[in-house]
Design a protein around this motif. Structure first.
Motif, PDB file in Angstrom:
ATOM      1  N   PRO A  90      -3.975  51.119  -8.517  1.00 35.06           N
ATOM      2  CA  PRO A  90      -5.281  50.643  -9.006  1.00 35.06           C
ATOM      3  C   PRO A  90      -5.444  49.143  -8.821  1.00 35.06           C
ATOM      4  N   VAL A  91      -4.333  48.412  -8.861  1.00 33.94           N
ATOM      5  CA  VAL A  91      -4.397  46.965  -8.644  1.00 33.94           C
ATOM      6  C   VAL A  91      -4.877  46.671  -7.242  1.00 33.94           C
ATOM      7  N   LEU A  92      -4.277  47.350  -6.248  1.00 30.54           N
ATOM      8  CA  LEU A  92      -4.667  47.121  -4.857  1.00 30.54           C
ATOM      9  C   LEU A  92      -6.099  47.572  -4.613  1.00 30.54           C
ATOM     10  N   SER A  93      -6.493  48.683  -5.237  1.00 26.68           N
ATOM     11  CA  SER A  93      -7.851  49.175  -5.079  1.00 26.68           C
ATOM     12  C   SER A  93      -8.861  48.192  -5.649  1.00 26.68           C
ATOM     13  N   GLN A  94      -8.565  47.668  -6.835  1.00 23.56           N
ATOM     14  CA  GLN A  94      -9.484  46.719  -7.455  1.00 23.56           C
ATOM     15  C   GLN A  94      -9.472  45.392  -6.710  1.00 23.56           C
ATOM     16  N   ALA A  95      -8.302  44.997  -6.182  1.00 25.58           N
ATOM     17  CA  ALA A  95      -8.226  43.733  -5.456  1.00 25.58           C
ATOM     18  C   ALA A  95      -9.088  43.771  -4.209  1.00 25.58           C
ATOM     19  N   ALA A  96      -9.213  44.945  -3.608  1.00 28.81           N
ATOM     20  CA  ALA A  96     -10.016  45.079  -2.407  1.00 28.81           C
ATOM     21  C   ALA A  96     -11.492  44.825  -2.679  1.00 28.81           C
ATOM     22  N   HIS A  97     -11.920  45.041  -3.932  1.00 29.95           N
ATOM     23  CA  HIS A  97     -13.325  44.843  -4.295  1.00 29.95           C
ATOM     24  C   HIS A  97     -13.558  43.628  -5.174  1.00 29.95           C
ATOM     25  N   ALA A  98     -12.480  42.964  -5.573  1.00 29.36           N
ATOM     26  CA  ALA A  98     -12.614  41.893  -6.554  1.00 29.36           C
ATOM     27  C   ALA A  98     -13.412  40.715  -6.038  1.00 29.36           C
ATOM     28  N   GLN A  99     -13.410  40.518  -4.738  1.00 27.07           N
ATOM     29  CA  GLN A  99     -14.097  39.361  -4.205  1.00 27.07           C
ATOM     30  C   GLN A  99     -15.598  39.449  -4.438  1.00 27.07           C
ATOM     31  N   ASP A 100     -16.083  40.692  -4.587  1.00 25.51           N
ATOM     32  CA  ASP A 100     -17.517  40.882  -4.808  1.00 25.51           C
ATOM     33  C   ASP A 100     -17.870  40.982  -6.283  1.00 25.51           C
ATOM     34  N   ALA A 101     -16.857  40.842  -7.143  1.00 24.83           N
ATOM     35  CA  ALA A 101     -17.097  41.029  -8.574  1.00 24.83           C
ATOM     36  C   ALA A 101     -17.848  39.850  -9.166  1.00 24.83           C
ATOM     37  N   ASN A 102     -18.645  40.154 -10.172  1.00 19.76           N
ATOM     38  CA  ASN A 102     -19.286  39.107 -10.949  1.00 19.76           C
ATOM     39  C   ASN A 102     -18.297  38.667 -12.007  1.00 19.76           C
ATOM     40  N   THR A 103     -17.866  37.450 -11.979  1.00 20.95           N
ATOM     41  CA  THR A 103     -16.808  36.984 -12.880  1.00 20.95           C
ATOM     42  C   THR A 103     -17.256  36.947 -14.334  1.00 20.95           C
ATOM     43  N   SER A 104     -18.532  37.167 -14.614  1.00 24.52           N
ATOM     44  CA  SER A 104     -18.995  37.166 -15.996  1.00 24.52           C
ATOM     45  C   SER A 104     -18.809  38.530 -16.653  1.00 24.52           C
ATOM     46  N   THR A 105     -18.380  39.553 -15.847  1.00 28.26           N
ATOM     47  CA  THR A 105     -18.145  40.878 -16.395  1.00 28.26           C
ATOM     48  C   THR A 105     -16.667  41.206 -16.327  1.00 28.26           C
ATOM     49  N   ALA A 106     -16.294  42.287 -17.026  1.00 19.68           N
ATOM     50  CA  ALA A 106     -14.891  42.709 -17.046  1.00 19.68           C
ATOM     51  C   ALA A 106     -14.695  43.967 -16.208  1.00 19.68           C
ATOM     52  N   THR A 107     -15.549  44.163 -15.171  1.00 24.20           N
ATOM     53  CA  THR A 107     -15.513  45.372 -14.366  1.00 24.20           C
ATOM     54  C   THR A 107     -14.145  45.631 -13.764  1.00 24.20           C
ATOM     55  N   TYR A 108     -13.458  44.566 -13.343  1.00 25.91           N
ATOM     56  CA  TYR A 108     -12.194  44.724 -12.654  1.00 25.91           C
ATOM     57  C   TYR A 108     -11.008  44.309 -13.508  1.00 25.91           C
ATOM     58  N   ASN A 132      -8.071  40.275 -16.335  1.00 26.21           N
ATOM     59  CA  ASN A 132      -7.187  39.324 -15.678  1.00 26.21           C
ATOM     60  C   ASN A 132      -7.787  38.741 -14.409  1.00 26.21           C
ATOM     61  N   ILE A 133      -8.977  39.165 -14.010  1.00 24.90           N
ATOM     62  CA  ILE A 133      -9.602  38.617 -12.815  1.00 24.90           C
ATOM     63  C   ILE A 133      -9.869  37.132 -12.998  1.00 24.90           C
ATOM     64  N   ASP A 134      -9.379  36.339 -12.062  1.00 20.18           N
ATOM     65  CA  ASP A 134      -9.622  34.900 -12.078  1.00 20.18           C
ATOM     66  C   ASP A 134      -9.772  34.446 -10.635  1.00 20.18           C
ATOM     67  N   PRO A 135     -11.003  34.186 -10.176  1.00 24.49           N
ATOM     68  CA  PRO A 135     -11.236  33.864  -8.768  1.00 24.49           C
ATOM     69  C   PRO A 135     -10.711  32.498  -8.348  1.00 24.49           C
ATOM     70  N   LYS A 178      -0.513  43.036 -11.531  1.00 25.19           N
ATOM     71  CA  LYS A 178      -0.845  43.111 -12.955  1.00 25.19           C
ATOM     72  C   LYS A 178      -2.270  43.635 -13.073  1.00 25.19           C
ATOM     73  N   TYR A 179      -2.468  44.635 -13.928  1.00 24.69           N
ATOM     74  CA  TYR A 179      -3.798  45.215 -14.084  1.00 24.69           C
ATOM     75  C   TYR A 179      -4.114  45.445 -15.549  1.00 24.69           C
ATOM     76  N   ASN A 180      -5.183  44.852 -16.027  1.00 21.13           N
ATOM     77  CA  ASN A 180      -5.638  45.051 -17.410  1.00 21.13           C
ATOM     78  C   ASN A 180      -6.471  46.330 -17.475  1.00 21.13           C
ATOM     79  N   PHE A 181      -5.950  47.335 -18.175  1.00 22.68           N
ATOM     80  CA  PHE A 181      -6.648  48.612 -18.240  1.00 22.68           C
ATOM     81  C   PHE A 181      -7.523  48.742 -19.477  1.00 22.68           C
ATOM     82  N   TYR A 182      -7.257  47.921 -20.515  1.00 15.16           N
ATOM     83  CA  TYR A 182      -8.111  47.981 -21.707  1.00 15.16           C
ATOM     84  C   TYR A 182      -7.997  46.665 -22.456  1.00 15.16           C
ATOM     85  N   GLN A 183      -9.081  45.884 -22.432  1.00 14.35           N
ATOM     86  CA  GLN A 183      -9.112  44.592 -23.101  1.00 14.35           C
ATOM     87  C   GLN A 183      -7.866  43.785 -22.713  1.00 14.35           C
TER      88      GLN A 183
END
Length: 216
Positions: free
Chosen positions: A17-35, A38-41, A120-125
């Protein structure tokens, strides 16, 4: 089942799931917790140093040589892309187990430098899972004591490691966790250790530890 293979499989499963989310993280809105939280651009904020302390358990071919009371220490330094996945280097101490048959005693002192990949992947809060795996270069010191006196021998070998963990982000920069790691340790090169009564071979070293990580 080989414990290292099981650890590697668990690490791969945890990293998926980390690799899957990393593949889309660049398009993430950093104001949300979608990914994950721990997302920090900002790549400069994704370095970390982590320390582990726990117990090592040796598993070799002979039951006589199994040892469950070693001290495990590990220090790792690394970086994660978008706070998710990246490289790491480390130094691990696998304890100093001793075995005795009542007449002679053997002590083994392995340590290793490691290089690999971690995730590292945050799965809940603030809760997260971690995984890491890679290559290690180990140095093992042997000391055999008996009626013959004391003989010493040192070998350098290659090996593999893998591990998984779960933990909680106490703050944005500091985390605590619990971990399971397995190291595939080898002893002896092309030279047998029979001169001190120790055949060259392999051992699985399972480690259970608590960890602390600081990100900067």
């Amino acid at each position: 089942m080989n414990k290292l293979a099981l650890s590697a499989a668990l690490a791969a499963l945890a990293l998926s799931p980390v690799l899957s989310q990393a593949a889309h993280a660049q398009d993430a809105n950093t104001s949300t917790a979608t990914y994950g939280s721990n997302i920090d651009p900002n790549w400069q904020d994704n370095f970390f140093v982590a320390g582990q302390l726990g117990q090592s358990q040796y598993r070799v071919d002979s039951d006589v040589l199994n040892h469950n009371h070693g001290v495990f220490q590990n220090v790792r330094f690394g970086w994660r892309w978008n706070g998710l996945v990246g490289p790491e280097i480390g130094y691990v101490y696998l304890g100093q187990p001793k075995w005795s048959d009542g007449y002679s005693q053997l002590s083994v002192k392995p340590r290793a430098a490691t290089v690999g990949v971690n995730g590292k992947y945050n799965f809940y809060q603030g809760w997260f899972v971690t995984a890491h795996a890679g290559y290690m270069r180990s140095q093992t010191k042997f000391a055999a004591t008996g009626d013959f006196g004391t003989d010493r021998y040192k070998t350098w070998n290659n090996g593999l490691y893998a591990g998984v963990g779960v933990g909680y982000d106490v703050t944005h920069n500091f985390s605590l966790g619990l971990n399971y790691d397995n190291y595939r340790l080898q002893s002896g090169n092309n030279t047998s250790l029979d001169n001190i009564g120790v055949p060259h071979g392999r051992a699985n070293v399972a480690n259970y530890s608590a960890s602390a990580e600081y990100r900067f």
